[in-house]
Design an enzyme around this catalytic site. Structure first.
Site, PDB file in Angstrom:
ATOM      1  N   ASP A  57       0.851  -1.186   0.000  1.00  0.00           N
ATOM      2  CA  ASP A  57       0.000   0.000   0.000  1.00  0.00           C
ATOM      3  C   ASP A  57       0.884   1.233   0.000  1.00  0.00           C
ATOM      4  O   ASP A  57       1.954   1.240   0.614  1.00  0.00           O
ATOM      5  CB  ASP A  57      -0.893   0.025   1.250  1.00  0.00           C
ATOM      6  CG  ASP A  57      -2.163  -0.784   1.054  1.00  0.00           C
ATOM      7  OD1 ASP A  57      -2.607  -0.894  -0.098  1.00  0.00           O
ATOM      8  OD2 ASP A  57      -2.686  -1.313   2.038  1.00  0.00           O
ATOM      9  N   ASP A  80      -7.861  23.996  13.314  1.00  0.00           N
ATOM     10  CA  ASP A  80      -7.895  22.704  12.615  1.00  0.00           C
ATOM     11  C   ASP A  80      -6.863  21.770  13.246  1.00  0.00           C
ATOM     12  O   ASP A  80      -5.660  21.978  13.128  1.00  0.00           O
ATOM     13  CB  ASP A  80      -7.581  22.924  11.132  1.00  0.00           C
ATOM     14  CG  ASP A  80      -7.725  21.648  10.311  1.00  0.00           C
ATOM     15  OD1 ASP A  80      -7.999  20.581  10.900  1.00  0.00           O
ATOM     16  OD2 ASP A  80      -7.554  21.717   9.074  1.00  0.00           O
TER      17      ASP A  80
END
Length: 697
Positions: free
Chosen positions: A324, A361
């Site tokens: 991956d 954030d």
């Protein structure tokens, strides 16, 4: 004021030294206990029911019994003295004991690990939620699949399960050795929990996924103890070849007296037994089991749990590795790489508004923007953002930002989403926005547009950074003849850029989990062995299809059950090291087999002349080592045959040194070291032993 500080540091250092000394002492004690237990097991394994599992050493044991019995019978042979039979029998006994010791030592290391795991299993009580909602406390040993259990802060998870409600930090150090707690939550790929681990914060509700005796720790104990160990196909094949060689040499030795009688002389039974033992591959026969067990042990020490020795061997034969991109090749966190202003805007303006949109954030991307702006010394008003209202990212809007108190709206997000948002407020779009967004995508990055109300200021270039050293590691795999394939959900442009930077051989872009099975099958159809890593339920079919499937311990139960290896550290890149361990196991077995068979050449020149010189004086020409006497030659060959086994135990346990190179280069290197070495070492060893034995004969 200085003295107390110095004294305190000294005490800390002394304390640390005492801790280290205690650990060293315990390690020495454990090693001593393992060796002592192995010595006892060496005698216990003399039981013929146990020995027959190793045909080569079983033949040696029979030789010991025959020569031992002959030493008490009246001798009718004038060729050997009375003490010769008993001497040969004891040498054969020690040959078998040394082989048993090698196997028992390897098993002992596994049992020591199993004991430490058993100590981690404690008597735990679980709070079981009944169907009527009542909570009943029961022993963990009474839990069954499907039971629902509540685990609170400070409590130990009673058995393997999956989180169905809540979120908590879990200390898995008892299993993984990693002290940092990990987050477990309901849903997703990180819901699996292991019995024996501790909840250190919050509360979770789990559903039990294993019955007593079937838990993860139980499987680990069973595997490292060797209870579940079965011989691998390669081990069985090699054992068959070695047994066949033994049978052939047995026929030769049994029929040899017929020819010697025809020539007019007889060979003593003890000499025939000595010849047989020297010719059969006793070295590898005595170390074969130890090599296999030690290979499993090395994988376990690397914090990888192999479900069988076959999986470790398969890792050594791997031709293709499926990897991956996210978390394996790259860090998985997109970080701010640079800022690109659009139109007539400046980088300071882009940085100012990008930082204001990211103050609240808490995502890795948001924090990286703040770090980047601060590193570039771009000023922004943090208090202005903190006083505003945070707008979190949503899949529907694909944006996040902050609404300031004066009504100003600051946003950052996907290119198309922010453009639509600006246009909805009557703003115009700079011509170079899409151009610069395409540039970022082609570079393998992710573009985020920064806008304030109806005005776009620029773009944030987010980049998923390739882990350092990956290119070098892939180059090593390439030298070993292993192909690497990167699977990623990214678009082809981004995938191609990352693949080029990382140095993988091939890539599959826009790859869904089910596509991995097709990639694996395509490689297997070409006759290749394939390895892959995964942690999610959607990875389970591919993990099961792969020849070596390495599941992450942090992953789902389905993934771990489908795989034949589990990484306790949940580090996907470890598949590369696992392949190296597998190759080391195969190389060690092959090298010692080569060494064992090569030994026969020297032993041939030692024992054959000794057997026939008296009857056929011309055979003296074969005595190239100039050994003292026929009896000395036979005993020296037997002693070397016995002593070489314990001398090679460390090599069998540790494995031979392994460097990434092509198969042909490895073959040439090992033939030179262990083939030629297997010829030279016995010549030297037998000659030295003969010089010593000659002093007593």
């Amino acid at each position: 004021m200085m003295r107390p500080v110095v004294v305190k540091e000294k005490r800390v250092n002394e304390s640390q030294i005492h801790v280290v000394e205690e650990e060293v002492r315990q390690a020495k004690t454990m090693d001593r206990d393992i060796v002592t237990h192995a010595m006892k097991q060496s005698f216990a394994k003399l039981n013929p029911k146990v020995m027959i599992k190793n045909p080569i050493m079983f033949v040696v044991e029979i030789g010991f019994i025959i020569t031992f019995i002959l030493s008490f019978l009246p001798s009718h042979s004038s060729s050997v003295p009375g003490w010769f039979n008993i001497t040969v029998s004891f040498i054969l006994l020690f040959t078998v004991l040394f082989a048993n010791f090698a196997e028992a030592l390897a098993e002992g290391r596994g049992k020591a690990q199993a004991d430490s795991l058993k100590h981690s299993k404690k008597d735990v009580f679980a709070n079981v939620v009944k169907e009527n909602g009542n909570i009943v406390q029961v022993s963990a040993t009474d839990l069954r699949k499907g039971d629902v259990v509540i685990v609170k802060q400070g409590e130990m998870i009673p058995s393997d399960g999956e989180v169905i409600k809540g979120l908590a930090s879990v200390d898995e150090s008892a299993i993984t050795g990693e002290s940092a707690p990990v987050i477990k939550e309901a849903g997703g790929d990180f819901c699996s929990v292991t019995g024996g681990t501790m909840v250190v914060s919050d509360e979770i509700t789990i559903i039990i996924t294993s019955n007593p005796g079937e838990s993860f720790i139980d499987k680990m104990i069973s595997l490292v103890e060797g209870a579940a160990r079965q011989k691998t196909p390669n081990e069985i094949a090699l054992n068959t070849v070695l047994t066949s060689l033994t049978f052939i040499f047995l026929i030769v030795v049994v029929t040899l007296p017929i020819f010697t009688n025809y020539l007019g002389f007889q060979i003593d039974t003890a000499v025939l037994v000595a010849l047989l033992v020297c010719l059969i591959p006793t070295t590898i026969g005595g170390l074969l089991s130890a090599i296999g067990i030690a290979g499993m042990d090395r994988v376990t020490k690397f914090n990888v749990l192999a479900m069988s020795g076959k999986a470790v061997e398969a890792a050594g034969d791997i031709n293709t590795i499926i990897l991956d991109k996210t978390g394996t090749i790259t860090f998985g966190n997109r970080m701010a790489h640079t800022l690109l202003p659009v139109g007539n805007e400046t980088i300071e303006q882009v940085g100012k508004w990008a930082a204001i949109s990211s103050v609240l954030d808490e995502t890795p991307e948001g924090r990286s923007v703040i770090e980047y702006v601060q590193a570039k010394s771009i000023s922004y008003n943090r208090e202005l953002a903190e006083q505003g209202e945070f707008v979190p990212f949503k899949a529907e809007t694909r944006m996040s930002g902050v609404d300031l108190q004066d009504g100003t709206k600051v946003r950052k997000g996907a290119v198309g989403s922010v453009i639509e948002w600006v246009q909805s407020q009557g703003g115009t779009i700079p011509k170079d926005v899409n151009q610069k967004a395409d540039f970022i995508s082609k570079e393998g990055g992710t573009p985020l547009v920064v806008a304030v109300n109806n005005r776009i200021y620029g773009l944030i270039y987010l980049k998923d950074t390739v882990k350092p050293g990956m290119r070098e590691r892939f180059e090593q795999l390439r030298q070993m003849g292993i192909k690497t394939v990167m699977c990623t959900g990214d678009n082809p442009l981004t995938a191609a850029t990352i693949a080029k930077e990382a140095g993988v051989d091939e890539f599959v872009a826009e790859c869904k989990p089910e596509d991995k099975i097709a990639v694996i099958k395509a490689e297997q159809d070409k006759g290749k062995l394939v390895a892959m890593t995964g942690d999610g339920t959607n990875d389970a079919p591919a993990l099961a299809q792969a020849d070596v499937g390495l599941a992450m311990n942090s992953g789902t139960t389905a993934a771990k059950e489908a795989a034949n290896m589990i990484d306790l550290d949940s580090n996907p890149t470890k598949i590369i090291e696992v392949v190296g361990i597998g190759k080391q196991l195969l190389m060690t077995r092959g090298a010692l087999t080569t060494f064992s068979i090569a030994n026969d050449i020297a032993k041939y020149f030692a024992i054959i002349p000794a057997m026939f010189t008296l009857a056929i004086p011309q055979m003296e020409a074969l005595n190239i080592m100039k050994l003292t006497s026929p009896l000395s030659a036979i005993l020296s060959a037997l002693l070397f045959n016995a002593v070489i086994i314990p001398l090679l135990i460390p090599l069998a346990m540790k494995g031979i040194a392994y460097k990434p190179m092509s198969s042909n280069a490895l073959l040439g290197r090992n033939l030179l070291i262990y083939g030629l070495g297997g010829v030279i070492v016995p010549f030297i060893g037998i000659k030295v032993i003969d010089m010593i034995v000659g002093l007593f004969i």
